[in-house]
Design a protein around this motif. Structure first.
Motif, PDB file in Angstrom:
ATOM      1  N   ASP A   1      -1.763   0.071   3.689  1.00 32.52           N
ATOM      2  CA  ASP A   1      -1.741  -0.887   4.802  1.00 32.52           C
ATOM      3  C   ASP A   1      -1.468  -0.189   6.129  1.00 32.52           C
ATOM      4  O   ASP A   1      -2.013  -0.573   7.166  1.00 32.52           O
ATOM      5  CB  ASP A   1      -0.697  -1.973   4.560  1.00 32.52           C
ATOM      6  N   ILE A   2      -0.625   0.827   6.102  1.00 38.18           N
ATOM      7  CA  ILE A   2      -0.338   1.578   7.329  1.00 38.18           C
ATOM      8  C   ILE A   2      -1.588   2.305   7.804  1.00 38.18           C
ATOM      9  O   ILE A   2      -1.929   2.276   8.993  1.00 38.18           O
ATOM     10  CB  ILE A   2       0.836   2.551   7.102  1.00 38.18           C
ATOM     11  N   ILE A   3      -2.295   2.929   6.888  1.00 37.63           N
ATOM     12  CA  ILE A   3      -3.537   3.627   7.252  1.00 37.63           C
ATOM     13  C   ILE A   3      -4.563   2.631   7.784  1.00 37.63           C
ATOM     14  O   ILE A   3      -5.248   2.893   8.775  1.00 37.63           O
ATOM     15  CB  ILE A   3      -4.077   4.425   6.045  1.00 37.63           C
ATOM     16  N   GLU A   4      -4.650   1.483   7.142  1.00 39.97           N
ATOM     17  CA  GLU A   4      -5.575   0.450   7.603  1.00 39.97           C
ATOM     18  C   GLU A   4      -5.215  -0.025   9.015  1.00 39.97           C
ATOM     19  O   GLU A   4      -6.101  -0.250   9.851  1.00 39.97           O
ATOM     20  CB  GLU A   4      -5.561  -0.737   6.638  1.00 39.97           C
ATOM     21  N   ALA A   5      -3.930  -0.148   9.294  1.00 40.25           N
ATOM     22  CA  ALA A   5      -3.491  -0.560  10.633  1.00 40.25           C
ATOM     23  C   ALA A   5      -3.893   0.481  11.687  1.00 40.25           C
ATOM     24  O   ALA A   5      -4.285   0.121  12.802  1.00 40.25           O
ATOM     25  CB  ALA A   5      -1.982  -0.772  10.650  1.00 40.25           C
ATOM     26  N   VAL A   6      -3.832   1.746  11.324  1.00 47.83           N
ATOM     27  CA  VAL A   6      -4.253   2.799  12.259  1.00 47.83           C
ATOM     28  C   VAL A   6      -5.756   2.698  12.509  1.00 47.83           C
ATOM     29  O   VAL A   6      -6.205   2.817  13.651  1.00 47.83           O
ATOM     30  CB  VAL A   6      -3.875   4.196  11.724  1.00 47.83           C
ATOM     31  N   TYR A   7      -6.518   2.478  11.462  1.00 47.29           N
ATOM     32  CA  TYR A   7      -7.969   2.332  11.638  1.00 47.29           C
ATOM     33  C   TYR A   7      -8.308   1.127  12.514  1.00 47.29           C
ATOM     34  O   TYR A   7      -9.222   1.196  13.341  1.00 47.29           O
ATOM     35  CB  TYR A   7      -8.672   2.214  10.288  1.00 47.29           C
ATOM     36  N   ILE A   8      -7.579   0.053  12.344  1.00 44.00           N
ATOM     37  CA  ILE A   8      -7.806  -1.127  13.188  1.00 44.00           C
ATOM     38  C   ILE A   8      -7.480  -0.796  14.641  1.00 44.00           C
ATOM     39  O   ILE A   8      -8.228  -1.173  15.550  1.00 44.00           O
ATOM     40  CB  ILE A   8      -6.971  -2.324  12.674  1.00 44.00           C
ATOM     41  N   TRP A   9      -6.374  -0.084  14.867  1.00 41.24           N
ATOM     42  CA  TRP A   9      -6.011   0.313  16.229  1.00 41.24           C
ATOM     43  C   TRP A   9      -7.112   1.187  16.834  1.00 41.24           C
ATOM     44  O   TRP A   9      -7.493   1.003  17.988  1.00 41.24           O
ATOM     45  CB  TRP A   9      -4.677   1.067  16.241  1.00 41.24           C
ATOM     46  N   GLU A  10      -7.614   2.141  16.053  1.00 36.96           N
ATOM     47  CA  GLU A  10      -8.681   3.019  16.553  1.00 36.96           C
ATOM     48  C   GLU A  10      -9.934   2.211  16.890  1.00 36.96           C
ATOM     49  O   GLU A  10     -10.602   2.484  17.883  1.00 36.96           O
ATOM     50  CB  GLU A  10      -9.021   4.104  15.529  1.00 36.96           C
ATOM     51  N   TYR A  11     -10.249   1.235  16.063  1.00 41.09           N
ATOM     52  CA  TYR A  11     -11.434   0.403  16.295  1.00 41.09           C
ATOM     53  C   TYR A  11     -11.286  -0.431  17.563  1.00 41.09           C
ATOM     54  O   TYR A  11     -12.243  -0.607  18.320  1.00 41.09           O
ATOM     55  CB  TYR A  11     -11.669  -0.512  15.084  1.00 41.09           C
ATOM     56  N   GLN A  12     -10.081  -0.933  17.813  1.00 38.32           N
ATOM     57  CA  GLN A  12      -9.837  -1.756  18.984  1.00 38.32           C
ATOM     58  C   GLN A  12      -9.661  -0.934  20.257  1.00 38.32           C
ATOM     59  O   GLN A  12      -9.759  -1.475  21.355  1.00 38.32           O
ATOM     60  CB  GLN A  12      -8.598  -2.626  18.768  1.00 38.32           C
ATOM     61  N   ASN A  13      -9.373   0.348  20.130  1.00 39.38           N
ATOM     62  CA  ASN A  13      -9.114   1.208  21.281  1.00 39.38           C
ATOM     63  C   ASN A  13     -10.047   2.415  21.257  1.00 39.38           C
ATOM     64  O   ASN A  13      -9.599   3.558  21.213  1.00 39.38           O
ATOM     65  CB  ASN A  13      -7.657   1.673  21.284  1.00 39.38           C
ATOM     66  N   THR A  14     -11.332   2.156  21.295  1.00 43.10           N
ATOM     67  CA  THR A  14     -12.306   3.241  21.190  1.00 43.10           C
ATOM     68  C   THR A  14     -12.281   4.164  22.398  1.00 43.10           C
ATOM     69  O   THR A  14     -12.747   5.303  22.308  1.00 43.10           O
ATOM     70  CB  THR A  14     -13.725   2.668  21.032  1.00 43.10           C
ATOM     71  N   ASP A  15     -11.718   3.714  23.502  1.00 44.25           N
ATOM     72  CA  ASP A  15     -11.681   4.535  24.703  1.00 44.25           C
ATOM     73  C   ASP A  15     -10.492   5.501  24.725  1.00 44.25           C
ATOM     74  O   ASP A  15     -10.429   6.385  25.574  1.00 44.25           O
ATOM     75  CB  ASP A  15     -11.625   3.643  25.955  1.00 44.25           C
ATOM     76  N   LYS A  16      -9.565   5.391  23.783  1.00 43.97           N
ATOM     77  CA  LYS A  16      -8.366   6.230  23.765  1.00 43.97           C
ATOM     78  C   LYS A  16      -8.533   7.388  22.793  1.00 43.97           C
ATOM     79  O   LYS A  16      -9.317   7.337  21.848  1.00 43.97           O
ATOM     80  CB  LYS A  16      -7.144   5.399  23.409  1.00 43.97           C
ATOM     81  N   ASP A  17      -7.746   8.443  23.042  1.00 41.79           N
ATOM     82  CA  ASP A  17      -7.762   9.632  22.195  1.00 41.79           C
ATOM     83  C   ASP A  17      -7.171   9.303  20.820  1.00 41.79           C
ATOM     84  O   ASP A  17      -6.168   8.596  20.715  1.00 41.79           O
ATOM     85  CB  ASP A  17      -6.959  10.744  22.864  1.00 41.79           C
TER      86      ASP A  17
ATOM     87  N   LYS B   1       3.828   2.545  18.979  1.00 41.48           N
ATOM     88  CA  LYS B   1       3.932   3.337  20.213  1.00 41.48           C
ATOM     89  C   LYS B   1       2.591   3.868  20.682  1.00 41.48           C
ATOM     90  O   LYS B   1       2.502   4.421  21.765  1.00 41.48           O
ATOM     91  CB  LYS B   1       4.908   4.495  20.014  1.00 41.48           C
ATOM     92  N   LEU B   2       1.558   3.727  19.875  1.00 38.00           N
ATOM     93  CA  LEU B   2       0.232   4.226  20.269  1.00 38.00           C
ATOM     94  C   LEU B   2      -0.311   3.499  21.488  1.00 38.00           C
ATOM     95  O   LEU B   2      -0.980   4.084  22.317  1.00 38.00           O
ATOM     96  CB  LEU B   2      -0.768   4.085  19.119  1.00 38.00           C
ATOM     97  N   GLY B   3      -0.049   2.202  21.561  1.00 35.75           N
ATOM     98  CA  GLY B   3      -0.585   1.316  22.569  1.00 35.75           C
ATOM     99  C   GLY B   3      -0.690   1.896  23.923  1.00 35.75           C
ATOM    100  O   GLY B   3      -1.589   1.983  24.639  1.00 35.75           O
TER     101      GLY B   3
END
Length: 89
Positions: free
Chosen positions: A17-33, A87-89
């Motif tokens: 679930d943690i890995i999935e949450a990271v993938y969701i964050w990456e998908y929603q924030n495609t402009d970030k590193d 904290k990625l936000g």
């Protein structure tokens, strides 16, 4: 703790679930590193490997205490990883 199988499932579900949450964050924030988010995924995978190795360790004498310690370690490391995701936000 009911049994080893349930502990392994808990480890798999929590870290999955943690890995999935990271993938969701990456998908929603495609402009970030994604270097920091990829590091979180790597840490989750390392944690999974470490915990499963501890669960499979047959040389432990007090199994109940050993599995309880693994469960507590899963909880603490899971919270740490979730804090890093927040904290990625």
């Amino acid at each position: 703790m009911a049994n080893v199988r349930d502990l392994k499932k808990d480890i798999n579900y929590v870290l999955g679930d943690i890995i999935e949450a990271v993938y969701i964050w990456e998908y929603q924030n495609t402009d970030k590193d994604t270097k920091k988010s990829e590091a979180i995924i790597d840490e989750a995978i390392e944690t999974f490997d470490e915990l499963i190795a501890k669960v499979n360790d047959r040389s432990v004498e007090n199994k109940k205490a050993h599995f309880k310690a693994i469960n507590e370690e899963l909880e603490s490391k899971g919270k740490t990883l979730i804090d890093k995701i927040n904290k990625l936000g």
